[in-house]
Design a protein around this motif. Sequence first.
Motif, PDB file in Angstrom:
ATOM      1  N   LEU A 116      20.750  50.788   9.361  1.00 49.59           N
ATOM      2  CA  LEU A 116      21.751  49.205   9.937  1.00 49.59           C
ATOM      3  C   LEU A 116      23.009  50.016  10.243  1.00 49.59           C
ATOM      4  O   LEU A 116      23.654  49.613  11.363  1.00 49.59           O
ATOM      5  N   VAL A 117      23.509  50.726   9.246  1.00 50.34           N
ATOM      6  CA  VAL A 117      24.921  51.406   9.370  1.00 50.34           C
ATOM      7  C   VAL A 117      25.146  52.165  10.595  1.00 50.34           C
ATOM      8  O   VAL A 117      25.973  52.047  11.525  1.00 50.34           O
ATOM      9  N   THR A 118      24.229  53.178  10.653  1.00 46.71           N
ATOM     10  CA  THR A 118      24.572  54.266  11.964  1.00 46.71           C
ATOM     11  C   THR A 118      24.157  53.529  13.036  1.00 46.71           C
ATOM     12  O   THR A 118      24.867  53.802  14.203  1.00 46.71           O
ATOM     13  N   ASP A 119      23.097  52.817  13.171  1.00 49.08           N
ATOM     14  CA  ASP A 119      22.684  52.511  14.342  1.00 49.08           C
ATOM     15  C   ASP A 119      23.693  51.403  15.167  1.00 49.08           C
ATOM     16  O   ASP A 119      24.058  51.487  16.247  1.00 49.08           O
ATOM     17  N   THR A 120      24.347  50.506  14.187  1.00 53.24           N
ATOM     18  CA  THR A 120      25.461  49.621  14.569  1.00 53.24           C
ATOM     19  C   THR A 120      26.783  50.585  14.724  1.00 53.24           C
ATOM     20  O   THR A 120      27.348  50.076  15.876  1.00 53.24           O
ATOM     21  N   LEU A 121      26.975  51.712  14.226  1.00 54.33           N
ATOM     22  CA  LEU A 121      28.106  52.679  14.457  1.00 54.33           C
ATOM     23  C   LEU A 121      28.000  53.072  15.958  1.00 54.33           C
ATOM     24  O   LEU A 121      28.835  53.179  16.849  1.00 54.33           O
ATOM     25  N   TRP A 122      26.505  53.651  16.272  1.00 52.01           N
ATOM     26  CA  TRP A 122      26.313  54.191  17.571  1.00 52.01           C
ATOM     27  C   TRP A 122      26.369  53.190  18.655  1.00 52.01           C
ATOM     28  O   TRP A 122      27.067  53.564  19.570  1.00 52.01           O
ATOM     29  N   GLY A 123      25.888  52.023  18.311  1.00 46.83           N
ATOM     30  CA  GLY A 123      25.993  50.838  19.387  1.00 46.83           C
ATOM     31  C   GLY A 123      27.699  50.462  19.689  1.00 46.83           C
ATOM     32  O   GLY A 123      27.889  50.452  20.660  1.00 46.83           O
ATOM     33  N   LEU A 124      28.245  50.189  18.505  1.00 44.78           N
ATOM     34  CA  LEU A 124      29.761  50.028  18.955  1.00 44.78           C
ATOM     35  C   LEU A 124      30.392  51.046  19.513  1.00 44.78           C
ATOM     36  O   LEU A 124      31.525  50.667  20.277  1.00 44.78           O
ATOM     37  N   THR A 125      30.451  52.359  19.183  1.00 46.56           N
ATOM     38  CA  THR A 125      30.895  53.422  19.926  1.00 46.56           C
ATOM     39  C   THR A 125      30.623  53.277  21.136  1.00 46.56           C
ATOM     40  O   THR A 125      31.428  53.844  22.102  1.00 46.56           O
ATOM     41  N   ALA A 126      29.395  53.173  21.333  1.00 44.05           N
ATOM     42  CA  ALA A 126      28.728  53.342  23.023  1.00 44.05           C
ATOM     43  C   ALA A 126      29.327  52.194  23.762  1.00 44.05           C
ATOM     44  O   ALA A 126      29.653  52.315  25.096  1.00 44.05           O
ATOM     45  N   ALA A 127      29.604  50.999  22.967  1.00 40.19           N
ATOM     46  CA  ALA A 127      30.270  49.750  23.789  1.00 40.19           C
ATOM     47  C   ALA A 127      31.626  50.012  24.110  1.00 40.19           C
ATOM     48  O   ALA A 127      32.151  49.538  24.914  1.00 40.19           O
ATOM     49  N   THR A 128      32.383  50.766  23.020  1.00 35.66           N
ATOM     50  CA  THR A 128      33.644  51.097  23.114  1.00 35.66           C
ATOM     51  C   THR A 128      33.960  52.146  24.125  1.00 35.66           C
ATOM     52  O   THR A 128      34.904  51.974  24.904  1.00 35.66           O
ATOM     53  N   ALA A 129      33.045  53.156  24.363  1.00 31.20           N
ATOM     54  CA  ALA A 129      33.377  54.282  25.186  1.00 31.20           C
ATOM     55  C   ALA A 129      32.126  54.321  26.105  1.00 31.20           C
ATOM     56  O   ALA A 129      31.320  55.479  26.337  1.00 31.20           O
ATOM     57  N   ARG A 130      31.989  53.389  26.903  1.00 31.46           N
ATOM     58  CA  ARG A 130      30.844  53.134  27.786  1.00 31.46           C
ATOM     59  C   ARG A 130      31.032  54.589  28.900  1.00 31.46           C
ATOM     60  O   ARG A 130      29.922  55.384  29.277  1.00 31.46           O
ATOM     61  N   ASN A 131      32.227  54.697  29.496  1.00 30.72           N
ATOM     62  CA  ASN A 131      32.314  55.668  30.603  1.00 30.72           C
ATOM     63  C   ASN A 131      32.113  57.096  29.885  1.00 30.72           C
ATOM     64  O   ASN A 131      31.602  57.912  30.652  1.00 30.72           O
ATOM     65  N   TRP A 132      32.442  57.366  28.507  1.00 29.22           N
ATOM     66  CA  TRP A 132      32.379  58.526  28.158  1.00 29.22           C
ATOM     67  C   TRP A 132      30.962  59.156  27.960  1.00 29.22           C
ATOM     68  O   TRP A 132      30.552  60.039  28.305  1.00 29.22           O
ATOM     69  N   PHE A 133      29.968  58.171  27.604  1.00 28.63           N
ATOM     70  CA  PHE A 133      28.707  58.403  27.698  1.00 28.63           C
ATOM     71  C   PHE A 133      27.978  58.551  28.934  1.00 28.63           C
ATOM     72  O   PHE A 133      26.964  59.304  29.257  1.00 28.63           O
ATOM     73  N   ALA A 134      28.309  57.569  29.833  1.00 30.54           N
ATOM     74  CA  ALA A 134      27.574  57.474  31.106  1.00 30.54           C
ATOM     75  C   ALA A 134      27.871  58.679  32.006  1.00 30.54           C
ATOM     76  O   ALA A 134      27.258  58.814  32.815  1.00 30.54           O
ATOM     77  N   ARG A 135      28.986  59.295  31.910  1.00 25.27           N
ATOM     78  CA  ARG A 135      29.226  60.298  32.746  1.00 25.27           C
ATOM     79  C   ARG A 135      28.903  61.617  32.521  1.00 25.27           C
ATOM     80  O   ARG A 135      29.044  62.555  33.248  1.00 25.27           O
ATOM     81  N   SER A 136      28.344  61.912  31.386  1.00 28.06           N
ATOM     82  CA  SER A 136      28.010  63.229  30.832  1.00 28.06           C
ATOM     83  C   SER A 136      26.815  63.430  30.321  1.00 28.06           C
ATOM     84  O   SER A 136      26.224  63.170  29.423  1.00 28.06           O
ATOM     85  N   ASP A 137      25.751  64.024  31.525  1.00 29.72           N
ATOM     86  CA  ASP A 137      24.209  64.587  31.002  1.00 29.72           C
ATOM     87  C   ASP A 137      24.348  65.857  29.889  1.00 29.72           C
ATOM     88  O   ASP A 137      23.598  65.826  29.271  1.00 29.72           O
ATOM     89  N   ARG A 138      25.503  66.635  30.035  1.00 25.56           N
ATOM     90  CA  ARG A 138      25.675  67.487  29.043  1.00 25.56           C
ATOM     91  C   ARG A 138      25.605  67.028  27.662  1.00 25.56           C
ATOM     92  O   ARG A 138      24.990  67.647  26.802  1.00 25.56           O
ATOM     93  N   ARG A 139      26.239  66.110  27.271  1.00 22.37           N
ATOM     94  CA  ARG A 139      26.414  65.344  26.055  1.00 22.37           C
ATOM     95  C   ARG A 139      24.973  65.061  25.620  1.00 22.37           C
ATOM     96  O   ARG A 139      24.640  65.277  24.250  1.00 22.37           O
ATOM     97  N   LEU A 140      24.452  64.088  26.377  1.00 20.03           N
ATOM     98  CA  LEU A 140      23.137  63.948  26.041  1.00 20.03           C
ATOM     99  C   LEU A 140      21.933  65.080  25.523  1.00 20.03           C
ATOM    100  O   LEU A 140      21.512  64.960  24.509  1.00 20.03           O
ATOM    101  N   SER A 141      22.236  66.112  26.532  1.00 20.48           N
ATOM    102  CA  SER A 141      21.413  67.203  26.303  1.00 20.48           C
ATOM    103  C   SER A 141      21.648  68.001  24.942  1.00 20.48           C
ATOM    104  O   SER A 141      20.985  68.361  24.377  1.00 20.48           O
ATOM    105  N   MET A 142      22.901  68.101  24.518  1.00 17.89           N
ATOM    106  CA  MET A 142      23.503  68.701  23.438  1.00 17.89           C
ATOM    107  C   MET A 142      22.745  67.969  22.112  1.00 17.89           C
ATOM    108  O   MET A 142      22.485  68.316  21.128  1.00 17.89           O
ATOM    109  N   ILE A 143      22.822  66.337  22.390  1.00 12.44           N
ATOM    110  CA  ILE A 143      22.479  65.548  21.132  1.00 12.44           C
ATOM    111  C   ILE A 143      21.009  65.595  21.290  1.00 12.44           C
ATOM    112  O   ILE A 143      20.272  66.000  19.964  1.00 12.44           O
ATOM    113  N   GLY A 144      20.321  65.816  22.239  1.00 15.41           N
ATOM    114  CA  GLY A 144      18.709  65.997  22.147  1.00 15.41           C
ATOM    115  C   GLY A 144      18.491  67.178  21.588  1.00 15.41           C
ATOM    116  O   GLY A 144      17.355  67.444  20.738  1.00 15.41           O
ATOM    117  N   GLY A 145      18.986  68.376  22.104  1.00 12.66           N
ATOM    118  CA  GLY A 145      18.705  69.467  21.152  1.00 12.66           C
ATOM    119  C   GLY A 145      18.965  69.714  19.974  1.00 12.66           C
ATOM    120  O   GLY A 145      17.928  70.316  19.196  1.00 12.66           O
TER     121      GLY A 145
END
Length: 215
Positions: free
Chosen positions: A166-195
């Motif tokens: 509950l804590v971590t998912d909420t933090l992920w969601g709030l962070t994503a909502a606050t920094a939408r553009n930062w997540f949305a424009r970087s495939d590399r960041r998602l790739s590093m998380i997945g790896g």
Amino acid sequence: MVSTDRFLAFAAMSLLVVMIPGPSVLFVIGRALAHGRRTAVGTALGNVFGSYLLVVAVAVGVGSIVERSVTVYMVVKLAGAAYLVFLGVQAFRHRKEMRASDITERADAPARGDLRTVLDGALVGVTNPKGIVFFAAVLPQFVDHSAGQVPLQMLVLGLIPIAIGLVTDTLWGLTAATARNWFARSDRRLSMIGGAGGLTMVGLGVTVATTGRAD
């Protein structure tokens, strides 16, 4: 009922598992990017509710069968470990296929009411393969069989990953909502998380396979 050492050990294992980004985390992030903080929080609440339904199912059904039979326990444990390794290998192999567009495309979906948002999150939580494997194969290892009341122990222990989630998912969601553009424009960041998540999942699978109760 549940000893302090088992409680802390399961809390550490739960923290490791919950921190690995999986389907539930990506879903929370996607809803946050699409509809903002309120939807992110509702989705996180629904997700942990669905996850706890898995705990209940294991405690009253699968858990009791596993508790009675060492053979069934070993089958569930090794199958769970193998699946964790499989998920980890798949996540690492396909890490470069994670695209920001896969998340941001969800912005096209219409906003939902609070109840529907929670239900959507619950559906993702109860069908999350990582959660199914973790609660079926890992949770029974931390039960003190000599203390009795095995289902109740599982229900209590199951609250640990739920609270962490509950804590971590909420933090992920709030962070994503606050920094939408930062997540949305970087495939590399998602790739590093997945790896990183894939490698951690493989390590967890090996740990599950090589540890467990001696009775």
